[in-house]
Motif scaffolding. Structure first.
Motif, PDB file in Angstrom:
ATOM      1  N   HIS A 115      -3.150   8.805  -8.112  1.00 21.61           N
ATOM      2  CA  HIS A 115      -2.837   7.459  -7.623  1.00 21.61           C
ATOM      3  C   HIS A 115      -1.420   7.060  -7.995  1.00 21.61           C
ATOM      4  O   HIS A 115      -0.714   6.416  -7.208  1.00 21.61           O
ATOM      5  N   ILE A 116      -0.972   7.439  -9.191  1.00 20.41           N
ATOM      6  CA  ILE A 116       0.327   6.983  -9.678  1.00 20.41           C
ATOM      7  C   ILE A 116       1.436   7.995  -9.454  1.00 20.41           C
ATOM      8  O   ILE A 116       2.607   7.679  -9.676  1.00 20.41           O
ATOM      9  N   GLY A 117       1.110   9.209  -9.042  1.00 16.13           N
ATOM     10  CA  GLY A 117       2.120  10.241  -8.899  1.00 16.13           C
ATOM     11  C   GLY A 117       3.161   9.896  -7.832  1.00 16.13           C
ATOM     12  O   GLY A 117       2.857   9.263  -6.828  1.00 16.13           O
ATOM     13  N   PHE A 118       4.396  10.323  -8.063  1.00 12.66           N
ATOM     14  CA  PHE A 118       5.481  10.093  -7.115  1.00 12.66           C
ATOM     15  C   PHE A 118       5.574  11.261  -6.139  1.00 12.66           C
ATOM     16  O   PHE A 118       5.334  12.416  -6.508  1.00 12.66           O
ATOM     17  N   LEU A 119       5.958  10.948  -4.892  1.00 13.58           N
ATOM     18  CA  LEU A 119       6.026  11.953  -3.843  1.00 13.58           C
ATOM     19  C   LEU A 119       7.389  11.915  -3.160  1.00 13.58           C
ATOM     20  O   LEU A 119       7.957  10.828  -2.976  1.00 13.58           O
ATOM     21  N   PRO A 120       7.928  13.081  -2.775  1.00 12.50           N
ATOM     22  CA  PRO A 120       9.182  13.072  -2.012  1.00 12.50           C
ATOM     23  C   PRO A 120       9.000  12.311  -0.703  1.00 12.50           C
ATOM     24  O   PRO A 120       7.898  12.235  -0.163  1.00 12.50           O
ATOM     25  N   VAL A 121      10.090  11.757  -0.208  1.00 14.18           N
ATOM     26  CA  VAL A 121      10.172  11.062   1.073  1.00 14.18           C
ATOM     27  C   VAL A 121       9.515   9.681   1.007  1.00 14.18           C
ATOM     28  O   VAL A 121      10.093   8.684   1.431  1.00 14.18           O
ATOM     29  N   LEU A 122       8.285   9.610   0.482  1.00 15.04           N
ATOM     30  CA  LEU A 122       7.592   8.322   0.439  1.00 15.04           C
ATOM     31  C   LEU A 122       8.186   7.427  -0.649  1.00 15.04           C
ATOM     32  O   LEU A 122       8.685   7.914  -1.664  1.00 15.04           O
ATOM     33  N   PRO A 123       8.129   6.112  -0.453  1.00 10.29           N
ATOM     34  CA  PRO A 123       8.742   5.202  -1.424  1.00 10.29           C
ATOM     35  C   PRO A 123       7.970   5.173  -2.732  1.00 10.29           C
ATOM     36  O   PRO A 123       6.764   5.430  -2.774  1.00 10.29           O
ATOM     37  N   THR A 124       8.659   4.848  -3.815  1.00 15.83           N
ATOM     38  CA  THR A 124       8.002   4.745  -5.117  1.00 15.83           C
ATOM     39  C   THR A 124       7.337   3.390  -5.302  1.00 15.83           C
ATOM     40  O   THR A 124       6.404   3.255  -6.092  1.00 15.83           O
ATOM     41  N   HIS A 125       7.831   2.359  -4.623  1.00 16.85           N
ATOM     42  CA  HIS A 125       7.364   0.997  -4.817  1.00 16.85           C
ATOM     43  C   HIS A 125       7.117   0.346  -3.467  1.00 16.85           C
ATOM     44  O   HIS A 125       7.242   0.964  -2.421  1.00 16.85           O
ATOM     45  N   GLY A 126       6.808  -0.932  -3.536  1.00 18.87           N
ATOM     46  CA  GLY A 126       6.726  -1.736  -2.328  1.00 18.87           C
ATOM     47  C   GLY A 126       5.322  -1.958  -1.834  1.00 18.87           C
ATOM     48  O   GLY A 126       4.445  -1.109  -1.997  1.00 18.87           O
ATOM     49  N   GLY A 127       5.120  -3.100  -1.216  1.00 17.87           N
ATOM     50  CA  GLY A 127       3.805  -3.396  -0.683  1.00 17.87           C
ATOM     51  C   GLY A 127       3.767  -4.758  -0.025  1.00 17.87           C
ATOM     52  O   GLY A 127       4.766  -5.458   0.073  1.00 17.87           O
ATOM     53  N   THR A 128       2.582  -5.128   0.402  1.00 15.25           N
ATOM     54  CA  THR A 128       2.374  -6.333   1.188  1.00 15.25           C
ATOM     55  C   THR A 128       1.767  -7.446   0.339  1.00 15.25           C
ATOM     56  O   THR A 128       1.447  -7.264  -0.827  1.00 15.25           O
ATOM     57  N   GLY A 129       1.578  -8.619   0.963  1.00 15.94           N
ATOM     58  CA  GLY A 129       0.881  -9.726   0.312  1.00 15.94           C
ATOM     59  C   GLY A 129       1.573 -10.184  -0.951  1.00 15.94           C
ATOM     60  O   GLY A 129       2.794 -10.309  -1.019  1.00 15.94           O
ATOM     61  N   LEU A 130       0.795 -10.420  -2.002  1.00 17.85           N
ATOM     62  CA  LEU A 130       1.332 -10.904  -3.265  1.00 17.85           C
ATOM     63  C   LEU A 130       2.158  -9.868  -3.990  1.00 17.85           C
ATOM     64  O   LEU A 130       2.790 -10.177  -5.005  1.00 17.85           O
ATOM     65  N   THR A 131       2.173  -8.643  -3.494  1.00 19.45           N
ATOM     66  CA  THR A 131       2.982  -7.601  -4.109  1.00 19.45           C
ATOM     67  C   THR A 131       4.442  -7.695  -3.669  1.00 19.45           C
ATOM     68  O   THR A 131       5.346  -7.452  -4.470  1.00 19.45           O
ATOM     69  N   GLY A 132       4.676  -8.026  -2.411  1.00 18.10           N
ATOM     70  CA  GLY A 132       6.041  -8.068  -1.916  1.00 18.10           C
ATOM     71  C   GLY A 132       6.415  -9.356  -1.217  1.00 18.10           C
ATOM     72  O   GLY A 132       7.501  -9.438  -0.634  1.00 18.10           O
ATOM     73  N   GLY A 133       5.534 -10.346  -1.248  1.00 22.62           N
ATOM     74  CA  GLY A 133       5.832 -11.600  -0.591  1.00 22.62           C
ATOM     75  C   GLY A 133       5.705 -11.506   0.919  1.00 22.62           C
ATOM     76  O   GLY A 133       5.240 -10.495   1.458  1.00 22.62           O
ATOM     77  N   PRO A 134       6.131 -12.535   1.654  1.00 19.17           N
ATOM     78  CA  PRO A 134       5.954 -12.564   3.111  1.00 19.17           C
ATOM     79  C   PRO A 134       6.609 -11.395   3.836  1.00 19.17           C
ATOM     80  O   PRO A 134       6.134 -10.967   4.879  1.00 19.17           O
ATOM     81  N   GLY A 135       7.708 -10.868   3.280  1.00 18.17           N
ATOM     82  CA  GLY A 135       8.371  -9.725   3.915  1.00 18.17           C
ATOM     83  C   GLY A 135       8.047  -8.418   3.255  1.00 18.17           C
ATOM     84  O   GLY A 135       8.790  -7.438   3.408  1.00 18.17           O
ATOM     85  N   GLY A 136       6.938  -8.367   2.538  1.00 16.80           N
ATOM     86  CA  GLY A 136       6.608  -7.178   1.772  1.00 16.80           C
ATOM     87  C   GLY A 136       6.289  -5.972   2.633  1.00 16.80           C
ATOM     88  O   GLY A 136       5.676  -6.080   3.689  1.00 16.80           O
ATOM     89  N   GLU A 137       6.695  -4.799   2.166  1.00 19.62           N
ATOM     90  CA  GLU A 137       6.441  -3.537   2.838  1.00 19.62           C
ATOM     91  C   GLU A 137       6.768  -2.419   1.862  1.00 19.62           C
ATOM     92  O   GLU A 137       7.219  -2.668   0.750  1.00 19.62           O
ATOM     93  N   ALA A 138       6.567  -1.182   2.292  1.00 18.46           N
ATOM     94  CA  ALA A 138       7.017  -0.056   1.490  1.00 18.46           C
ATOM     95  C   ALA A 138       8.507  -0.221   1.218  1.00 18.46           C
ATOM     96  O   ALA A 138       9.291  -0.453   2.132  1.00 18.46           O
ATOM     97  N   ASN A 139       8.882  -0.104  -0.035  1.00 21.68           N
ATOM     98  CA  ASN A 139      10.233  -0.506  -0.439  1.00 21.68           C
ATOM     99  C   ASN A 139      11.159   0.692  -0.566  1.00 21.68           C
ATOM    100  O   ASN A 139      11.143   1.403  -1.566  1.00 21.68           O
ATOM    101  N   TYR A 140      11.964   0.903   0.463  1.00 17.19           N
ATOM    102  CA  TYR A 140      13.129   1.770   0.349  1.00 17.19           C
ATOM    103  C   TYR A 140      14.324   0.844   0.092  1.00 17.19           C
ATOM    104  O   TYR A 140      14.784   0.172   1.020  1.00 17.19           O
ATOM    105  N   PRO A 141      14.849   0.774  -1.112  1.00 19.06           N
ATOM    106  CA  PRO A 141      15.941  -0.174  -1.373  1.00 19.06           C
ATOM    107  C   PRO A 141      17.142   0.014  -0.454  1.00 19.06           C
ATOM    108  O   PRO A 141      17.828  -0.957  -0.131  1.00 19.06           O
ATOM    109  N   ALA A 142      17.398   1.239  -0.015  1.00 20.12           N
ATOM    110  CA  ALA A 142      18.524   1.455   0.891  1.00 20.12           C
ATOM    111  C   ALA A 142      18.325   0.722   2.216  1.00 20.12           C
ATOM    112  O   ALA A 142      19.288   0.252   2.825  1.00 20.12           O
ATOM    113  N   LEU A 143      17.071   0.622   2.658  1.00 15.98           N
ATOM    114  CA  LEU A 143      16.783  -0.047   3.925  1.00 15.98           C
ATOM    115  C   LEU A 143      16.636  -1.547   3.738  1.00 15.98           C
ATOM    116  O   LEU A 143      17.041  -2.334   4.593  1.00 15.98           O
ATOM    117  N   ARG A 144      16.070  -1.964   2.629  1.00 18.54           N
ATOM    118  CA  ARG A 144      15.805  -3.382   2.431  1.00 18.54           C
ATOM    119  C   ARG A 144      17.033  -4.165   2.014  1.00 18.54           C
ATOM    120  O   ARG A 144      17.030  -5.391   2.064  1.00 18.54           O
TER     121      ARG A 144
END
Length: 535
Positions: A477-506
């Motif tokens: 569940h906690i392991g990190f994977l190449p390509v996929l983001p390490t953080h980010g999410g929806t709802g109370l995790t990322g607020g109204p604009g929450g999503e998978a968090n690629y900081p370069a894109l956000r």
């Protein structure tokens, strides 16, 4: 003893005020004595040269003038850095990855000194390595810039840097989360980082020893990075009010973070929020129960004081007893200890009173205690009065709807308590629908995971679960994977604009570019097959 000043405009600067870091194991062995030493050092009552060996570092404390200088330096550098071709900016990430590999053991030791158990520290460094590795770099390069030729036109779809990005890391994982700012730099932004006064050493170490030399090797202007150890309220207010700031990356609790995000918008800043998580891990009746139990035990890394651990398990009623037997066996082997000791996963817990309240509420409302529930000293002995650790605790609660009323299930608890929810029996097709709905109605949305072999169940879960920045099937569940983001999410995790968090894109925005030669505007203005004469 390590000594770091603020880094502003390519120079290290020092003030007359310092904050000292005492090794966490010394704190655990003598809390009162270690706090007295730190206080006397912070106040200048003990000269730095007389600090005992338990003091591992000191950081210069900046003020609002330093913060303003950092913002001005960033604003002055961002134009040239944003205009630097992407391939050169990506060299910075390549060099950062190389330096992180070279200094892997030193980074781990830094985290251990700050109180992260060694296994947790190694996991955090693995996240930095995966997040900057070649597969991730190659993927994000395609997201940051794409080129298409059509006739006499060359099209570019690219992400353009927002400008000056400010980053406020959380106190529980300062170093690792500060390093997420690397991709904001790679996108062409200038970065200003606040090192928390309560835990500044790891952040300043990472910036000085990893990020600065990586930027130098990539030929970046030194002013694109600044880091200042400063007070949170004053600095955040300064960022909000400054016309030089474009984005603020904020880490913290959901209630406070969502409110701060709204304030960012009111001040014309883009908020990039990384808030609480209340991750769900589903175990289906055909799952490999040994592997699933191992994944659920990841809930106790750092005593559950990590946003991306499994916070709630939902287990098929056919295998609930068997899974709980395996989980109980694994959890009872998890113990407290000094961060340097091998095999230690638990960290001290600040909110022991809240833990007891949540646990007692769950038991009063019908949950069953499977294992744990007591306070512990660092040596593992029970101490209900002053124990700094909590026993890893598992409870069982039956019924999806009945369980959702428990705080242990509906909220991020941030301590070592894992509720195992066992749904009422129903045909499998109905049950998977109920579980998907249960997952989707979770107001948080960081990571969700599933253990199952049936392809139809996997398809229903992946196709139906809309919340969460990351879904994982039959994996850590906690392991990190190449390509996929390490953080980010929806709802109370990322607020109204929450999503998978690629900081370069956000921290960038999409822009389309067309470069043509010899196109007649009189005909180009019409997109259809028939071009009328207009001029």
């Amino acid at each position: 003893m390590l000594t770091y000043g603020s880094y502003i405009g390519g120079r290290e600067t020092f003030s007359d005020e310092w904050t000292y870091t005492v090794r966490a194991s010394a704190m655990l062995e003598d809390v009162i004595g270690s706090l007295r030493i730190k206080r006397d050092l912070d106040r200048g009552r003990i000269p730095a040269e007389l600090a005992p060996a338990s003091v591992v570092g000191r950081c210069s404390v900046g003020d609002h003038h330093d913060v303003e200088a950092a913002l001005a330096a960033a604003a002055g550098a961002v134009r040239s850095w944003a205009a630097t071709p992407l391939r050169y900016r990506l060299r910075f990430v390549t060099e950062l990855h190389r330096l992180t590999r070279e200094k892997h053991d030193a980074i781990v030791e830094m985290l251990v000194a700050e109180g992260h158990p060694r296994a947790l520290a190694r996991w955090e460094v693995s996240g930095i390595l995966v997040n900057t590795g070649p597969e991730t770099r190659e993927f994000l390069a395609t997201q940051l810039e794409q080129h298409v030729t059509a006739g006499e036109r060359q099209f570019t779809l690219r992400r353009v840097a927002d400008g000056v990005v400010c980053l406020n890391p959380p106190q529980n994982a300062t170093l690792a989360n500060a390093m997420l700012g690397a991709w904001a730099l790679a996108a062409g932004n200038a970065l200003v980082v606040r090192a928390p006064r309560s835990a500044p050493l790891g952040v300043l170490y990472a910036m000085h020893e990893l990020v600065v030399p990586a930027l130098e090797r990539a030929g970046a202007p030194p002013e694109v990075l600044s880091v200042v150890c400063s007070d949170a309220p004053q600095t955040l207010r300064q960022w909000l009010n400054s016309p030089l700031v474009d984005d603020i990356m904020y880490f913290g609790g959901s209630e406070q973070g969502v409110a701060f995000g709204a304030e960012c918008v009111r001040h014309g800043k883009k908020p990039v929020l990384e808030l609480a998580g209340n991750d769900i891990c589903v175990v289906w009746r055909d799952a490999d129960l040994d592997l699933a139990a191992t994944a659920l035990a990841e809930a106790f890394y750092g005593s559950g004081q990590i946003c991306m651990v499994p916070n709630c398990a939902v287990v098929h009623p056919d295998v609930a007893d068997a899974l709980l037997d395996r989980l109980r066996e694994r959890v009872r082997r998890i113990r407290p200890g000094l961060p340097e000791e091998p095999g230690v996963l638990l960290s001290p817990v600040r909110r022991t009173d809240a833990f007891q309240e949540v646990l007692e509420e769950a038991l009063e409302l019908g949950a069953q205690l499977v294992t744990g529930g007591r306070r512990l000293d660092v040596d593992g002995t029970h101490n209900e009065v002053s124990g700094l650790f909590l026993e890893p605790t598992v409870i069982r609660t039956d019924g999806l709807k009945r369980s959702r009323v428990l705080r242990a299930v509906r909220e991020e608890t941030f301590f070592p308590l894992l509720p195992v929810v066992v749904p009422d029996r129903a045909p499998d097709a109905e049950l998977i629908e109920q579980i998907v709905e249960f997952t989707n109605t979770n107001p948080y949305g960081l990571r969700n995971s599933l253990w199952a072999r049936d392809p139809e169940v996997i398809r229903a879960f992946v196709g139906g679960v809309r919340g969460g920045g990351l879904l994982k099937v039959n994996d850590s569940h906690i392991g990190f994977l190449p390509v996929l983001p390490t953080h980010g999410g929806t709802g109370l995790t990322g607020g109204p604009g929450g999503e998978a968090n690629y900081p370069a894109l956000r921290t960038s925005h999409l822009q389309g570019v067309s470069v043509a030669a010899g196109i007649d505007p009189a005909t180009a203005v019409f997109a259809g097959p028939d071009t009328p004469e207009v001029l």
